[in-house]
Write a protein that holds these residues in place. Structure first.
Motif, PDB file in Angstrom:
ATOM      1  N   ARG A  83      20.997  20.055  -8.322  1.00  0.00           N
ATOM      2  CA  ARG A  83      21.057  18.594  -8.355  1.00  0.00           C
ATOM      3  C   ARG A  83      21.186  17.967  -6.955  1.00  0.00           C
ATOM      4  NH1 ARG A  83      25.770  15.788 -11.857  1.00  0.00           N
ATOM      5  NH2 ARG A  83      25.676  13.719 -10.983  1.00  0.00           N
ATOM      6  N   ALA A  84      22.116  18.474  -6.146  1.00  0.00           N
ATOM      7  CA  ALA A  84      22.307  17.867  -4.828  1.00  0.00           C
ATOM      8  C   ALA A  84      21.062  18.047  -3.956  1.00  0.00           C
ATOM      9  CB  ALA A  84      23.534  18.461  -4.140  1.00  0.00           C
TER      10      ALA A  84
ATOM     11  N   PHE B  14      18.008  18.196  -5.035  1.00  0.00           N
ATOM     12  CA  PHE B  14      17.014  17.258  -5.561  1.00  0.00           C
ATOM     13  C   PHE B  14      17.266  15.851  -5.034  1.00  0.00           C
ATOM     14  CE2 PHE B  14      15.660  14.375  -9.065  1.00  0.00           C
ATOM     15  CZ  PHE B  14      14.319  14.694  -9.094  1.00  0.00           C
ATOM     16  N   LYS B  15      18.548  15.494  -4.848  1.00  0.00           N
ATOM     17  CA  LYS B  15      18.881  14.142  -4.399  1.00  0.00           C
ATOM     18  C   LYS B  15      18.790  13.995  -2.890  1.00  0.00           C
ATOM     19  CE  LYS B  15      20.377  12.959  -8.555  1.00  0.00           C
ATOM     20  NZ  LYS B  15      19.576  12.130  -9.432  1.00  0.00           N
ATOM     21  N   THR B  16      19.164  15.046  -2.150  1.00  0.00           N
ATOM     22  CA  THR B  16      19.224  14.875  -0.703  1.00  0.00           C
ATOM     23  C   THR B  16      17.918  15.273  -0.010  1.00  0.00           C
ATOM     24  OG1 THR B  16      20.201  17.069  -0.477  1.00  0.00           O
ATOM     25  CG2 THR B  16      21.714  15.218  -0.563  1.00  0.00           C
ATOM     26  N   ARG B  17      17.079  16.035  -0.703  1.00  0.00           N
ATOM     27  CA  ARG B  17      15.791  16.419  -0.108  1.00  0.00           C
ATOM     28  C   ARG B  17      14.693  16.091  -1.112  1.00  0.00           C
ATOM     29  NH1 ARG B  17      17.131  22.288   2.462  1.00  0.00           N
ATOM     30  NH2 ARG B  17      15.225  21.837   3.602  1.00  0.00           N
ATOM     31  N   PRO B  18      14.647  14.803  -1.506  1.00  0.00           N
ATOM     32  CA  PRO B  18      13.786  14.425  -2.637  1.00  0.00           C
ATOM     33  C   PRO B  18      12.312  14.762  -2.424  1.00  0.00           C
ATOM     34  CG  PRO B  18      14.510  12.476  -1.439  1.00  0.00           C
ATOM     35  CD  PRO B  18      15.293  13.628  -0.897  1.00  0.00           C
ATOM     36  N   ARG B  19      11.828  14.653  -1.191  1.00  0.00           N
ATOM     37  CA  ARG B  19      10.396  14.870  -0.976  1.00  0.00           C
ATOM     38  C   ARG B  19      10.006  16.336  -1.098  1.00  0.00           C
ATOM     39  NH1 ARG B  19       8.073  10.175  -0.149  1.00  0.00           N
ATOM     40  NH2 ARG B  19       9.662   8.742   0.575  1.00  0.00           N
ATOM     41  N   GLU B  20      10.704  17.188  -0.334  1.00  0.00           N
ATOM     42  CA  GLU B  20      10.355  18.616  -0.385  1.00  0.00           C
ATOM     43  C   GLU B  20      10.551  19.176  -1.784  1.00  0.00           C
ATOM     44  OE1 GLU B  20      12.724  20.468   3.065  1.00  0.00           O
ATOM     45  OE2 GLU B  20      13.437  18.424   2.737  1.00  0.00           O
TER      46      GLU B  20
END
Lengths: 374, 220
Positions: free
Chosen positions: B196-197, B199-205
């Motif tokens: 989850r984290a 997905f939220k902090t590196r949304p593009r990659e």
């Protein structure tokens, strides 16, 4: 041995955390948020009423020998601050800005937070429904965290009431809604598809609308949402614009279906992450406070100090200087005024330099000056 | 910091890996040669993408590595996901491989006299104590679970307990041990899981990889 989830915080961490709490509070105070200090214990029914009910299972209770009533130990401070705003400070002009810091206790640690006791630092903005208030809560939280040294922060914007509103609009029964919400919380695409049936496209669309803010909002706008639900999404988009203006470099993501931990939120909400740090740094959002007939719109946030400290750069070492026994008091005072931490020798030591090193001092006061030891 | 920057994809050892090969190929992920060498002791492998490494661990550990953020992405069956029920896991893509089902089985001889509506307590041997307990609790039955890591079918035979909860694909192993399936708990398939984290902090990659796997899953 201590009970699970409870620990001693030692030097230098204890001082570093206390100092960080005060620096965060200073940022809120400078923006007109006044500090309040609610008690650790309250009557169970008061602490766990309304929004507090969500934390009922996480709350320690004990019997008050004086009143013979059940007391609850706070697991969260937001509801306490809301209570203060609604009763003690009911006559203070709105919007009311309050901030707080304190320890909370929880029955169980979570997967990522084994701690059962940790500090919360937060702020509440009560008595306003303005979109600017939503933006102020996010931007103040981020700026406070940046000011204490946190980097690479990322804010996830959420709309916790959206799924419930959409399910109600589509006439889904409560049981199905609960299952669907659970599947959406886990972003379990396969389960969402099965559960949503005829509405699968819409709910999968919501699921895929999670990501970088601009793309996510554009995808959200393209979905065929009922008018009421679309209005909430529209507000989220306008708050995003306000935030972009306040903090142009911040990583912003949008996740319209995130609901876990937002049990009492009624509008635009957010979660703060720091890259490379597991778990949430803080979270907040819009809620309603006050009793029936005297409800007030409010927003605010809570920072979790255990996560904040994990994300902080290491504590800067203090500049400790050893003062051999008999160093004059005025010299010691002058050094402290200059920012030195002074360790006064209590008995004369044969080798002052060795004694300084033994006590963790990198410096020694010798012949009227500070000597750096190697 | 650099260890933090490379995304880590956790893959399960064993039979799913073969089914996964075409998905990885479609997603344009080519692990270094040692990955395909079963004798290699290496645990972490580079790929044709400088920002993506692969680790190979036991299937249950895939979920744990990803839940705690030690790996950012992973492939796990929903049996594993359900068993741990980690709140930090997202399962955004059903890869449509590794199909089987999770079922309750008991000896053939037991079936004809057994009346499940009279149960208040049963003893079950399983690799999935969490799922088993929740499944039976939902119908008001207390399940005492004996955790085994394999050869579940032996348990009823040797009198460890009378019922088992296990993965079933063809049903041949059950039949060979005189067991029959009496209750279906869930259909299982492999999913792409995401921390989850991350997905939220590196949304593009992370979002790009999810998209690639989604397309690969659809194409296979």
């Amino acid at each position: 041995m201590l009970p699970a989830g409870l620990r001693d915080v030692l030097p230098p961490d204890a001082a570093y955390e206390a100092d960080t709490v005060e620096r965060l509070i200073a940022v809120f105070s400078a923006r007109g948020y006044e500090r309040v200090k609610p008690p650790l214990l309250e009557f169970e029914e008061a602490l766990l009423s309304g929004a507090g009910a969500a934390l009922s299972q996480q709350t320690f209770r004990l019997m008050d020998p004086v009143s013979q009533r059940m007391l609850a130990l706070r697991a969260d401070m937001t509801t306490q601050v809301a209570r203060i705003a609604g009763y003690r400070l009911a006559k203070v002009p709105r919007p009311l800005r309050l901030c707080y810091a304190g320890q909370v206790l929880r029955v169980k640690g979570s997967q990522l937070r084994a701690e059962r006791q940790f500090a919360q630092v937060g702020a509440e903005l009560i008595g306003t429904d303005a979109e600017a208030a939503d933006a102020e809560a996010v931007s103040m939280a981020v700026e406070a965290l940046q000011s204490v040294g946190l980097q690479r922060l990322s804010v996830d914007l959420n709309l916790p009431p959206l799924v419930g509103a959409l399910a109600a609009e589509l006439g889904l029964d409560p049981e199905l809604t609960a299952e669907l919400r659970q599947a959406l919380d886990r972003k379990d695409a396969a389960a969402v598809e099965t559960l949503a049936g005829a509405h699968a496209k819409l709910f999968l669309g919501l699921l895929q609308a999670a990501g970088p803010a601009d793309e996510a909002l554009a995808r959200l706008e393209r979905l065929a949402l009922p008018a009421d639900v679309a209005a909430g999404a529209g507000r989220l988009a306008r708050v995003t614009v306000l935030l972009r203006a306040a903090l142009p470099d911040l990583t912003l993501t949008v996740d319209p279906v995130e609901h876990r931990g937002f049990e009492y939120q009624t509008g635009v909400s957010f979660t703060i992450y720091a890259r490379g740090v597991r778990g949430e740094i803080g979270r907040g959002g819009r809620y309603t406070t006050g009793d029936d007939g005297a409800e007030e719109p409010a927003t605010g946030f809570t920072l979790f100090m255990d996560s904040v400290m994990r994300a902080m750069p290491p504590a800067p070492p203090g500049q400790r200087v050893y003062l051999p026994a008999g160093t004059p008091h005025d010299e010691a005072r002058a050094l402290r005024a200059d920012g030195w931490v002074t360790l006064a020798g209590l008995e004369s030591a044969a080798d002052s330099a060795a004694e300084a090193r033994r006590l963790g001092c990198a410096h020694l006061w010798q012949d009227g000056r500070v000597v750096e030891l190697d | 910091m650099s260890a933090n920057e490379t995304l880590v994809l956790a893959l399960p050892k064993g039979r799913i890996l073969d089914e996964l090969e075409p998905v990885l190929a479609k997603a344009d992920i080519q692990p270094e040669a040692a990955f395909h060498d079963s004798r290699s002791r290496q645990l972490r492998f580079a790929t044709n993408h400088p920002g993506l490494d692969i680790i190979r661990v036991r299937s249950f550990d895939v979920a744990t590595f990803v839940a705690f953020g030690a790996a950012h992405l992973g492939v796990a069956g929903n049996d594993v996901i359900m068993e741990f029920d980690y709140p930090e896991l997202y399962a955004p893509v059903d890869l449509d491989i590794g199909h089987c089902r999770l079922a309750v089985a008991e000896p053939k001889a037991l079936v004809k006299d057994d009346d499940p509506s009279r149960w208040s307590h049963i003893r079950v041997a399983t690799k999935y104590p969490g799922i088993t307990r929740r499944h039976f609790a939902a119908r008001g039955v207390q399940a005492e679970c004996i955790k085994l890591n394999g050869a579940m079918e032996l348990a009823p035979k040797l009198g460890l307990c009378r019922r088992i909860v296990d993965l079933v694909s063809s049903g041949k192993t059950l039949a060979a041990n005189d067991l029959v399936e009496v209750d279906h708990i869930a259909d299982i398939s492999s999913r792409l899981i995401v921390n989850r984290a991350a997905f939220k902090t590196r949304p593009r990659e992370v979002g790009d990889w999810i998209e690639r796997f989604r397309e690969a899953g659809d194409a296979v």
